[in-house]
Each structure stands twice: as structure tokens, then as C-alpha cells.
Enzyme design. Structure first.
Site, PDB file in Angstrom:
ATOM      1  N   GLY A 106       1.259  -1.084  -0.274  1.00 11.56           N
ATOM      2  CA  GLY A 106       0.118   0.106  -0.048  1.00 11.56           C
ATOM      3  C   GLY A 106       1.008   1.212   0.247  1.00 11.56           C
ATOM      4  CD  GLU A 107       2.440   5.952   0.693  1.00 14.78           C
ATOM      5  OE1 GLU A 107       3.660   6.321   0.605  1.00 14.78           O
ATOM      6  OE2 GLU A 107       2.309   6.913   2.154  1.00 14.78           O
ATOM      7  CB  SER A 108       5.370   2.630   4.115  1.00 11.52           C
ATOM      8  OG  SER A 108       6.175   3.418   3.290  1.00 11.52           O
ATOM      9  CB  CYS A 148       4.554  -3.542  -1.244  1.00 10.33           C
ATOM     10  SG  CYS A 148       5.947  -2.975  -2.497  1.00 10.33           S
ATOM     11  CG  HIS A 179       2.015  -5.909  -4.498  1.00  3.40           C
ATOM     12  ND1 HIS A 179       1.783  -5.899  -3.212  1.00  3.40           N
ATOM     13  CD2 HIS A 179       2.920  -5.209  -4.573  1.00  3.40           C
ATOM     14  CE1 HIS A 179       1.856  -4.232  -3.049  1.00  3.40           C
ATOM     15  NE2 HIS A 179       2.557  -4.338  -3.632  1.00  3.40           N
ATOM     16  CD  GLU A 218      -0.252  -9.093  -2.505  1.00  2.00           C
ATOM     17  OE1 GLU A 218       1.035  -9.180  -2.756  1.00  2.00           O
ATOM     18  OE2 GLU A 218      -0.798  -7.984  -3.469  1.00  2.00           O
ATOM     19  NE  ARG A 220       8.675   5.011   1.458  1.00  2.00           N
ATOM     20  CZ  ARG A 220       7.916   6.220   1.778  1.00  2.00           C
ATOM     21  NH1 ARG A 220       7.922   7.263   2.719  1.00  2.00           N
ATOM     22  NH2 ARG A 220       7.206   6.409   0.885  1.00  2.00           N
ATOM     23  CB  ILE A 229       3.046  -2.386  -7.647  1.00  2.00           C
ATOM     24  CG1 ILE A 229       3.033  -3.002  -8.222  1.00  2.00           C
ATOM     25  CG2 ILE A 229       2.743  -0.730  -7.937  1.00  2.00           C
ATOM     26  CD1 ILE A 229       1.909  -3.436  -7.368  1.00  2.00           C
ATOM     27  NE  ARG A 230       4.697   5.457  -6.366  1.00  2.00           N
ATOM     28  CZ  ARG A 230       5.710   6.179  -6.140  1.00  2.00           C
ATOM     29  NH1 ARG A 230       6.031   6.242  -7.555  1.00  2.00           N
ATOM     30  NH2 ARG A 230       5.553   6.953  -4.977  1.00  2.00           N
TER      31      ARG A 230
END
Ligand code: GLN
Length: 192
Positions: A47-49, A78, A169, A171, A105, A133-134
Site C-alpha cells: 500500500g503506502e507505508s 512491499c 506482491h 498475492e 523506498r 509496484i513502486r
């Protein structure tokens, strides 16, 4: 059958639940410290840490998660990897510090938002598809950290004791071998 809690404050927690169910586990969503008492292990999703960190602080979950990680397995992917790391750069930010790694990051560059790579997990079996992803890059891994897979010369799946970290990821790929690896770790922790 282990009960896996998936931190459900932000990010793709539903995909993790589905993936762990496919790998043979039961799952619940974790939103409060009381949920931690019920589970055998915790997954911190991507997600976004920075956002996840803010929500963890608002919900007063930082200390309970650190304490949980001293006894039980945690799997961070991630953004979850960033939260588990001892040190975070680009920019520096607070973390749970449960795994002795330094992560940078968004380290594959601004242009590379997402990539699919073939990862060799072991030599006996075909590679798995890994979605980045990023993603962060693991720049340093301490002496107790075991590298389970590399991509472009950097570790992307590492284990330290009962904890597992993936910068991709798992999943989102078709394989459930990473989930199975974590479930084996959870079972051996339960048997100790
Ligand atoms: N770039 C995100 C961060 O720094 C992580 C991206 C992800 O979890 N897919 O938090």
C-alpha cells in the site's frame, strides 16, 4: 489450520486474505490491538507505508505490533516490508524495526511503477511470477537475515527467524508458494 491476521488499515489486504485462504489458512482482518490476541501470525500488506504508519499511530498500534512481533511471525510485503525494516531511507521514516534490513523506498525509479519478474525461489521448481509496484530495494541485510530470492542483484524475499519480508506482491501472482513458505514458518513457530 493457522489463523492468519491481515492488517486491514490500508492497502490490498483483501487480496492477501484470498491468497492465504487458497494456501489453506483461515484469515481475519486486523484493525485493533485486541485482534492480535486471536491470531497465529500477521501479514502487513502493500500500500503506502507513510499512510499506514500514520494510521498505526492514530490507532495506537505501533507498540502492540512490536510486542506481537517479539513472539509471533510477521510477513511484510512491499509497504509492509518498509514497516518491518530496522532502517528506512528515501526519506527516513519510523518503522517497527523487527527485521535487520535497510530499505530504500521507491528505489526502482519514478518511471518504473510496476514490473513483473520471474523469481527463482528454489532450484527444484519453476520460477514464480513476482509483481513489483513502486517497490523498495533492500540495501543492507544483517547477519541473521537469510536471502530466499534475489532480483537484479538485490534480495527481494528475506527471512529473519520467524519473520518474512517480500519487496514484491506475492498475492498478485498465481503461485501460492510464498504463502506456503510463510505458513510452514507459522506452523514451526506454533510447535516450539
Ligand atoms: N511505494 C510504497 C511506499 O513507499 C510501497 C508500494 C507498495 O506497497 N506497493 O510505501
Amino acid at each position: 489450520m493457522p489463523l492468519i491476521g491481515v492488517l486491514a488499515l490500508q492497502g490490498d489486504f483483501e487480496a492477501h486474505e484470498k491468497a492465504f485462504q487458497e494456501a489453506g489458512a483461515q484469515t481475519i482482518q486486523v484493525r485493533a490491538a485486541a485482534d492480535l490476541a486471536r491470531i497465529d501470525a500477521l501479514v502487513i500488506p502493500g500500500g503506502e507505508s507513510t499512510t499506514m504508519l500514520k494510521l498505526l499511530e492514530i490507532e495506537s498500534l505501533m507498540a502492540p505490533l512490536r510486542e506481537f512481533g517479539l513472539r509471533k511471525p510477521v510477513f511484510g510485503t512491499c509497504a509492509g516490508a518498509i514497516l518491518l525494516a530496522k532502517d528506512v531511507v528515501n526519506p527516513p521514516q519510523d518503522s517497527l524495526g523487527l527485521v535487520d534490513i535497510t530499505v530504500e523506498r521507491n528505489a526502482y525509479g519514478r518511471q518504473v511503477h510496476s514490473q513483473v519478474a520471474n523469481l527463482q525461489l528454489d532450484h527444484e521448481q519453476p520460477p514464480i511470477e513476482a509483481v513489483f509496484i513502486r517497490a523498495p530495494i533492500i540495501r543492507r541485510a544483517g547477519p541473521d537475515v537469510v536471502v530466499r530470492a534475489r532480483w537484479k542483484d538485490s534480495p527481494v524475499l528475506v527471512q529473519q527467524g520467524r519473520h518474512l519480508v517480500a519487496t514484491f506482491h506475492p498475492e498478485l501472482g498465481a503461485s501460492r508458494r510464498v504463502q506456503s513458505l510463510f505458513l510452514d514458518m507459522v506452523r514451526s513457530c506454533n510447535n516450539q
